[in-house]
Design a protein around this motif. Structure first.
Motif, mmCIF file in Angstrom:
data_model
loop_
_atom_site.group_PDB
_atom_site.id
_atom_site.type_symbol
_atom_site.label_atom_id
_atom_site.label_comp_id
_atom_site.label_asym_id
_atom_site.label_seq_id
_atom_site.Cartn_x
_atom_site.Cartn_y
_atom_site.Cartn_z
ATOM 1 N N THR A 1 0.795 -1.223 0.035
ATOM 2 C CA THR A 1 -0.307 -0.104 -0.109
ATOM 3 C C THR A 1 0.877 1.235 -0.204
ATOM 4 O OG1 THR A 1 -1.818 -1.180 1.264
ATOM 5 C CG2 THR A 1 -1.581 1.254 1.229
ATOM 6 N N LEU A 2 1.876 1.286 0.634
ATOM 7 C CA LEU A 2 2.718 2.521 0.996
ATOM 8 C C LEU A 2 3.547 2.674 -0.443
ATOM 9 C CD1 LEU A 2 4.109 2.213 4.392
ATOM 10 C CD2 LEU A 2 2.580 3.847 3.751
ATOM 11 N N ASN A 3 3.883 1.571 -1.193
ATOM 12 C CA ASN A 3 4.787 1.593 -2.301
ATOM 13 C C ASN A 3 3.752 2.027 -3.326
ATOM 14 O OD1 ASN A 3 6.840 1.027 -4.012
ATOM 15 N ND2 ASN A 3 5.935 -0.587 -4.742
ATOM 16 N N SER A 4 2.452 1.765 -3.268
ATOM 17 C CA SER A 4 1.346 2.303 -4.346
ATOM 18 C C SER A 4 1.164 3.636 -4.191
ATOM 19 C CB SER A 4 0.065 1.307 -4.249
ATOM 20 O OG SER A 4 0.227 0.038 -4.684
ATOM 21 N N ASP B 1 4.142 5.499 -5.688
ATOM 22 C CA ASP B 1 3.896 5.479 -7.166
ATOM 23 C C ASP B 1 2.938 6.633 -7.664
ATOM 24 O OD1 ASP B 1 5.711 3.509 -7.480
ATOM 25 O OD2 ASP B 1 4.224 1.850 -7.849
ATOM 26 N N ILE B 2 1.972 6.766 -6.930
ATOM 27 C CA ILE B 2 0.813 7.766 -7.024
ATOM 28 C C ILE B 2 1.415 8.971 -6.836
ATOM 29 C CG2 ILE B 2 -1.554 8.767 -6.587
ATOM 30 C CD1 ILE B 2 -2.327 5.549 -6.074
ATOM 31 N N GLU B 3 2.132 9.437 -6.009
ATOM 32 C CA GLU B 3 2.541 10.768 -5.611
ATOM 33 C C GLU B 3 3.460 11.063 -6.675
ATOM 34 O OE1 GLU B 3 2.362 13.872 -3.681
ATOM 35 O OE2 GLU B 3 1.160 12.184 -2.964
ATOM 36 N N VAL B 4 4.421 10.084 -7.127
ATOM 37 C CA VAL B 4 5.209 10.207 -8.214
ATOM 38 C C VAL B 4 4.570 10.649 -9.500
ATOM 39 C CG1 VAL B 4 7.123 9.309 -9.874
ATOM 40 C CG2 VAL B 4 7.113 9.060 -7.407
#
Length: 90
Positions: A25-28, A31-34
């Motif tokens: 979840t944190l990785n996703s 990714d969304i933030e980038v």
């Protein structure tokens, strides 16, 4: 020291799955933030490009007014056939 007890295999697996899901979840979210940051950068680029095009448009309108004034002064009022270069005076 206090008493030591052992977690069951199921409890350990539940905790491991929970940690794994937190990581995903944190990785996703990262990714969304980038992706959002890249979209904002693209938006900034497009806004600058749009501003440049509006400036170009304004320059073209000014040039149109100048040419129209020159032609009116030289030929008077009329309708121009831009393909043939003929002007029908009114």
């Amino acid at each position: 020291m206090g008493e030591i007890k052992m977690l069951s295999a199921e409890e350990i697996n539940n905790l491991k799955d929970l940690n794994k899901n937190f990581g995903k979840t944190l990785n996703s979210l990262g990714d969304i933030e980038v992706k959002l940051n890249l979209i904002k950068q693209k938006e900034t680029e497009l806004i600058k490009e749009k501003e440049g095009l509006f400036s170009d448009y304004s320059t073209l309108r000014t040039k149109e007014t100048e040419i129209t004034t020159q032609l009116l002064d030289k030929y008077g009022e009329g309708t121009i056939d831009i393909d043939s270069g003929k002007i029908e005076l009114i």
